[in-house]
Design a protein around this motif. Structure first.
Motif, PDB file in Angstrom:
ATOM      1  N   VAL A  91     -18.950 -52.285 -54.336  1.00  0.00           N
ATOM      2  CA  VAL A  91     -18.467 -51.122 -54.705  1.00  0.00           C
ATOM      3  C   VAL A  91     -19.359 -50.558 -55.862  1.00  0.00           C
ATOM      4  N   VAL A  92     -19.657 -51.729 -56.980  1.00  0.00           N
ATOM      5  CA  VAL A  92     -20.303 -51.141 -58.143  1.00  0.00           C
ATOM      6  C   VAL A  92     -21.854 -50.604 -57.738  1.00  0.00           C
ATOM      7  N   LEU A  93     -22.376 -51.290 -56.822  1.00  0.00           N
ATOM      8  CA  LEU A  93     -23.800 -50.675 -56.408  1.00  0.00           C
ATOM      9  C   LEU A  93     -23.596 -49.222 -55.688  1.00  0.00           C
ATOM     10  N   ALA A  94     -22.564 -49.146 -55.152  1.00  0.00           N
ATOM     11  CA  ALA A  94     -22.474 -47.605 -54.320  1.00  0.00           C
ATOM     12  C   ALA A  94     -22.112 -46.557 -55.447  1.00  0.00           C
ATOM     13  N   ARG A  95     -21.424 -47.030 -56.703  1.00  0.00           N
ATOM     14  CA  ARG A  95     -21.264 -46.044 -57.696  1.00  0.00           C
ATOM     15  C   ARG A  95     -22.625 -46.076 -58.455  1.00  0.00           C
ATOM     16  N   ALA A  96     -23.439 -47.073 -58.611  1.00  0.00           N
ATOM     17  CA  ALA A  96     -24.654 -47.239 -59.480  1.00  0.00           C
ATOM     18  C   ALA A  96     -25.553 -46.312 -58.877  1.00  0.00           C
ATOM     19  N   PHE A  97     -25.786 -46.381 -57.272  1.00  0.00           N
ATOM     20  CA  PHE A  97     -26.951 -45.657 -56.660  1.00  0.00           C
ATOM     21  C   PHE A  97     -26.426 -44.204 -56.532  1.00  0.00           C
ATOM     22  N   GLY A  98     -24.912 -43.906 -56.378  1.00  0.00           N
ATOM     23  CA  GLY A  98     -24.427 -42.519 -56.284  1.00  0.00           C
ATOM     24  C   GLY A  98     -24.751 -41.730 -57.511  1.00  0.00           C
ATOM     25  N   ILE A  99     -24.677 -42.420 -58.459  1.00  0.00           N
ATOM     26  CA  ILE A  99     -25.235 -41.574 -60.098  1.00  0.00           C
ATOM     27  C   ILE A  99     -26.605 -41.578 -60.121  1.00  0.00           C
ATOM     28  N   ALA A 100     -27.344 -42.600 -59.761  1.00  0.00           N
ATOM     29  CA  ALA A 100     -28.867 -42.679 -59.916  1.00  0.00           C
ATOM     30  C   ALA A 100     -29.453 -41.696 -59.224  1.00  0.00           C
ATOM     31  N   ARG A 101     -28.996 -41.003 -57.799  1.00  0.00           N
ATOM     32  CA  ARG A 101     -29.719 -40.366 -57.150  1.00  0.00           C
ATOM     33  C   ARG A 101     -29.746 -38.900 -57.792  1.00  0.00           C
ATOM     34  N   PRO A 102     -28.652 -38.235 -58.213  1.00  0.00           N
ATOM     35  CA  PRO A 102     -28.734 -36.978 -58.686  1.00  0.00           C
ATOM     36  C   PRO A 102     -29.485 -37.084 -60.149  1.00  0.00           C
ATOM     37  N   VAL A 103     -29.378 -38.270 -60.902  1.00  0.00           N
ATOM     38  CA  VAL A 103     -29.774 -38.314 -62.245  1.00  0.00           C
ATOM     39  C   VAL A 103     -31.366 -38.080 -62.068  1.00  0.00           C
ATOM     40  N   SER A 146     -23.903 -48.534 -48.462  1.00  0.00           N
ATOM     41  CA  SER A 146     -22.425 -48.061 -47.755  1.00  0.00           C
ATOM     42  C   SER A 146     -22.341 -48.605 -46.593  1.00  0.00           C
ATOM     43  N   GLY A 147     -23.562 -48.748 -45.765  1.00  0.00           N
ATOM     44  CA  GLY A 147     -23.344 -49.327 -44.451  1.00  0.00           C
ATOM     45  C   GLY A 147     -22.808 -50.685 -44.796  1.00  0.00           C
ATOM     46  N   TYR A 148     -23.282 -51.582 -45.558  1.00  0.00           N
ATOM     47  CA  TYR A 148     -22.941 -52.843 -45.653  1.00  0.00           C
ATOM     48  C   TYR A 148     -21.242 -52.903 -46.196  1.00  0.00           C
TER      49      TYR A 148
END
Length: 579
Positions: free
Chosen positions: A67-79, A46-48
């Motif tokens: 943007v795609v990575l932000a979505r991927a990491f955002g989903i991965a964390r709660p999963v 997100s910083g980048y």
């Protein structure tokens, strides 16, 4: 570290199950690490992304991958978090299931010894609190500590690969959080927990004795003194908890300060190293933000370690329970009729106290003698009894029966000691079954004769179900005096040579008390009796009186001799007779 090694040196409860479920444990730790790694990666990305989007706001091509990575990491964390929670609780529940199975098997093997060597509260503690504490040891200490160390190593090595000087500086800064702070927390909280445990132990002991003698407090007009006495330990415990609350606040604040310093180090380094080109400058915010998700696991490390003293006591207690079973294989049996119980220079103090509860006491009790043991609340009468029957191990001295140490006769204990205490153990089954506990081989006729001897025959036979009447939980079907007589009938069946009366009449009215004492001493006239009491009603039944105060016998002699020579005894005796 020394305490840690000592705790697990002979452990049979924690380490074996860590090895048994090590595959699942590794999966739990991996998922926990990935949870916080995903959070850190999300902030890094997100910083980048923010920097790159601000530099090239007109083109989405350059920020599509972030943007795609932000979505991927955002989903991965709660999963990862959800799966980690499911897996860790599944792992813990498997272990707790094994714990309970092992505990019940332990209790089954030595049920009678546990009943005599532990108070009801201790048994409940073993069955509930201790198992819960060991469960929390994994969830609140082991998992956060290992995950925090993994993150610490990952961050230090990751940054060290880019700049070894910055990596070394982060190792020192974060080392304060992951090494020094947990050690400081366990040392500080260990002292506080020890002091709180000490106060609570003394408070519960004194409160029990004082509540049982509440009538005496009211009669003497010292109700306010009674209330004041209870307020002091409560205030002391509250003060310790306030100190703990303040310490946790300052600890959390200090961790935040160290994280802030770490962030500033990363900002200064990245600002100095990543400003050669505009594209490199996009990484400055990424490095600065990535450290923030680690605050939570780092805080959990100190909190988890601060709770270690509580968990350590639980681990030691259940291991002692298990070790007690092995010792039963080395027990002896008394080969002859009971002749003498000898107490030789007996001294005892609790591990968490400095005062000698029993201080160099010696006495001999011969077959058929009747001894009354008196003394104010908190003087060590109950401790003295536990030493006498082998529940506690003295600091020095010994207790012997016919010359054999009582600690070596625990297998034979039920045939040596009969105990009639303040609250007899009555179970939610029939009168017949409850009395037969004294001798499981006794016939129905033997049980009926015992009940007739204690004066309960007419009452029992007047009930609709007679001897098959259920006494209800804790004997609530009967009055206090009737419950004591049921317990006395059990002792008659048990036919042990030494009978211990631990204030059996403390909750009875004076008339019932007098009748029960007359009956007890009449039925047990051929037995050796050691009677613990806090007043002198019925003292004429005994051969010797001994006053226990400050850990030793303050007065001793026959009731007649003490009445003539001791003004204090005479005053107490006349007071109990209402003179």
């Amino acid at each position: 570290m020394k305490q840690l090694r000592q705790t697990f040196a002979h452990d049979t409860w924690v380490m074996p199950y860590l090895r048994k479920y090590k595959g699942l444990l590794i999966l739990v730790l991996f998922l926990g690490f990935m949870t916080f790694f995903s959070g850190g990666a999300l902030m890094f990305n997100s910083g980048y992304l923010i920097s790159e989007a601000a530099r090239r706001p007109s083109s989405i091509i350059y920020i599509y991958v972030p943007v795609v990575l932000a979505r991927a990491f955002g989903i991965a964390r709660p999963v990862f978090r959800y799966v980690e929670r499911l897996t860790s609780h599944n792992w813990v529940l498997r272990i707790v299931s094994d714990f309970r199975k092992k505990l019940y098997q332990t209790v089954e093997r030595k049920a009678s010894a546990i009943r005599r060597s532990h108070q009801t509260g201790d048994i409940l503690s073993i069955l509930a609190d201790d198992i819960d504490h060991i469960e929390n040891l994994y969830l609140r200490t082991v998992f956060p500590m290992v995950i925090g160390w993994l993150l610490y190593i990952f961050v230090v090595i990751g940054v060290g690969c880019l700049n070894w000087v910055v990596g070394l500086l982060l190792m020192l800064l974060l080392g304060i959080i992951v090494i020094i702070m947990p050690l400081t927390s366990v040392a500080t909280n260990g002292v506080r927990e020890f002091r709180q445990h000490q106060i609570q132990h003394q408070f519960y002991t004194n409160l029990t004795d004082e509540v049982l003698g509440l009538g005496d407090w009211l009669i003497s007009g010292r109700y306010h003194d009674f209330m004041t006495l209870q307020k002091k330990p409560i205030d002391a415990i509250a003060a310790l908890r306030r100190k703990d609350h303040y310490y946790q606040w300052w600890r959390s604040f200090f961790v935040q300060v160290v994280v802030l310093l770490t962030t500033l180090v990363l900002l200064i380094w990245s600002g100095h190293s990543l400003t050669a080109t505009k594209s490199l400058a996009d990484w400055i915010a990424a490095f600065a933000l990535a450290i923030f998700p680690a605050v939570s696991p780092f805080l959990n490390m100190s909190q988890g370690m601060s709770e270690w003293p509580v968990y350590r006591r639980s681990i030691e207690r259940v291991n002692q329970l298990d070790q007690g079973n092995a010792k039963m294989d080395d027990q002896l049996r008394l080969s002859e009729r009971f002749k003498e119980l000898n107490i030789d220079h007996l001294t005892f103090k609790y591990p968490d106290g400095d005062r000698r509860v029993v201080n160099d006491i010696s006495m001999s009790v011969h077959s058929g003698e009747k001894i009354a043991l008196l003394g104010p609340s908190g003087t060590g009468k109950s401790t003295f009894l536990k030493l006498m029957v082998g529940d506690l191990k003295p600091v020095s001295g010994q207790v012997t029966i016919n010359g054999v140490p009582v600690s070596s006769l625990q297998r034979d204990r039920a045939s040596l000691f009969g105990i009639l205490d303040q609250q007899p153990y009555l179970f939610n089954t029939t009168v017949m079954n409850n009395v037969r506990l004294g001798n499981i081989n006794a016939s129905d006729e033997d049980v009926k004769k015992a009940l007739e001897a204690v004066g309960l025959k007419d009452l029992i036979e007047s009930l609709p179900e007679k001897y098959q009447t259920h006494v209800q939980e804790a004997g609530k079907r009967f009055s206090g005096g009737e419950r004591q007589r049921l317990s006395l009938a059990r002792i008659l069946l048990q036919d042990a040579p030494i009978i211990i009366l631990d204030e059996p009449t403390v909750s009875l009215d004076p008339i019932t008390e007098r009748h029960l004492l007359d009956q007890v001493f009449d039925l047990l006239k051929d037995k050796t009796i050691i009677w613990v009491t806090h007043h002198l009603a019925g003292i004429g039944h005994v051969d010797q009186v001994r006053f226990l105060e400050n850990g030793h016998f303050d007065m001793q002699g026959t009731p007649e001799a003490l009445y003539k020579t001791e003004a204090r005894f005479r005053q107490l005796y006349d007071l109990d007779r209402g003179k």
